[in-house]
Motif scaffolding. Sequence first.
Motif, PDB file in Angstrom:
ATOM      1  N   LYS A  73       0.812  -1.213   0.000  1.00  0.00           N
ATOM      2  CA  LYS A  73       0.000   0.000   0.000  1.00  0.00           C
ATOM      3  C   LYS A  73       0.847   1.265   0.000  1.00  0.00           C
ATOM      4  CE  LYS A  73      -3.797  -2.264   2.388  1.00  0.00           C
ATOM      5  NZ  LYS A  73      -4.673  -2.234   3.551  1.00  0.00           N
ATOM      6  N   SER A  74       0.268   2.317  -0.535  1.00  0.00           N
ATOM      7  CA  SER A  74       0.948   3.607  -0.565  1.00  0.00           C
ATOM      8  C   SER A  74       1.030   4.190   0.847  1.00  0.00           C
ATOM      9  CB  SER A  74       0.185   4.577  -1.467  1.00  0.00           C
ATOM     10  OG  SER A  74       0.795   5.850  -1.425  1.00  0.00           O
ATOM     11  N   PHE A  80       2.235   8.531  -8.541  1.00  0.00           N
ATOM     12  CA  PHE A  80       2.945   7.261  -8.688  1.00  0.00           C
ATOM     13  C   PHE A  80       3.794   7.273  -9.948  1.00  0.00           C
ATOM     14  CE2 PHE A  80       3.073   3.091 -10.727  1.00  0.00           C
ATOM     15  CZ  PHE A  80       3.547   2.274  -9.722  1.00  0.00           C
ATOM     16  N   ILE A 107       6.961   7.727  -5.368  1.00  0.00           N
ATOM     17  CA  ILE A 107       5.768   8.555  -5.210  1.00  0.00           C
ATOM     18  C   ILE A 107       6.241   9.980  -4.955  1.00  0.00           C
ATOM     19  CG2 ILE A 107       3.690   9.031  -3.874  1.00  0.00           C
ATOM     20  CD1 ILE A 107       3.407   6.067  -3.409  1.00  0.00           C
ATOM     21  N   ILE A 116       9.627   3.960  -2.731  1.00  0.00           N
ATOM     22  CA  ILE A 116       8.830   3.011  -1.958  1.00  0.00           C
ATOM     23  C   ILE A 116       9.507   1.658  -2.078  1.00  0.00           C
ATOM     24  CG2 ILE A 116       6.545   1.997  -1.615  1.00  0.00           C
ATOM     25  CD1 ILE A 116       6.785   5.130  -1.232  1.00  0.00           C
ATOM     26  N   VAL A 135      -2.172   8.727  -6.257  1.00  0.00           N
ATOM     27  CA  VAL A 135      -2.510   7.660  -5.315  1.00  0.00           C
ATOM     28  C   VAL A 135      -2.811   8.256  -3.954  1.00  0.00           C
ATOM     29  CG1 VAL A 135      -1.218   5.873  -6.525  1.00  0.00           C
ATOM     30  CG2 VAL A 135      -0.070   7.207  -4.762  1.00  0.00           C
ATOM     31  N   TYR A 137      -3.293   7.649   0.394  1.00  0.00           N
ATOM     32  CA  TYR A 137      -2.720   6.910   1.508  1.00  0.00           C
ATOM     33  C   TYR A 137      -3.471   5.593   1.672  1.00  0.00           C
ATOM     34  CZ  TYR A 137      -1.667   5.496   6.258  1.00  0.00           C
ATOM     35  OH  TYR A 137      -1.298   4.771   7.355  1.00  0.00           O
ATOM     36  N   LEU A 141      -0.790  -0.469  -4.306  1.00  0.00           N
ATOM     37  CA  LEU A 141       0.030  -0.167  -5.465  1.00  0.00           C
ATOM     38  C   LEU A 141       0.357  -1.441  -6.227  1.00  0.00           C
ATOM     39  CD1 LEU A 141       2.562   2.241  -3.704  1.00  0.00           C
ATOM     40  CD2 LEU A 141       0.496   2.868  -4.982  1.00  0.00           C
TER      41      LEU A 141
END
Length: 147
Positions: A73-74, A80, A107, A116, A135, A137, A141
């Motif tokens: 996950k972001s 992105f 990101i 990331i 994207v 929170y 992803l």
Amino acid sequence: MDSLKALFDHLKAQTPDFSKIEIQLGCDRLAVERQPVAAAAPAAAPAPVSAAPAVLSASPAPAEAAQAGKPVKSPIVGTFYAAPSPEAPPFVAVGAKVRAGQVLCIIEAMKMMNEIECESDGVISAVCVQNGDLVEYGQPLFMLAEG
């Protein structure tokens, strides 16, 4: 379609001011919003639905769940980027084996480029967003399967 209507009617009965539902299963997201209809207005247009298809079921089929793995996950809101530059190949693609600490994407948030990294070893089973997408929170992803 009848299942969606039944779900909407059930939620409306439970919560009279209910007007929107959003369902996310892995990379798939469905958002449906109920619009008030004026008495003299013609039939309302269908509610907007996100581009990603969704399946309305309590849980994915066992084969799909095993293939999908767990979401990466972001950690922040931003843009992105799948590659370090526009002409470079993406950091990872579906089927790529990744190791903990490996960079998966970038990101951009507030003019800062944030790498990331993968938290565990595995195989990328799905890329849930496209290059240049905004994207949120907690948004998935990638899907990371064991392997």
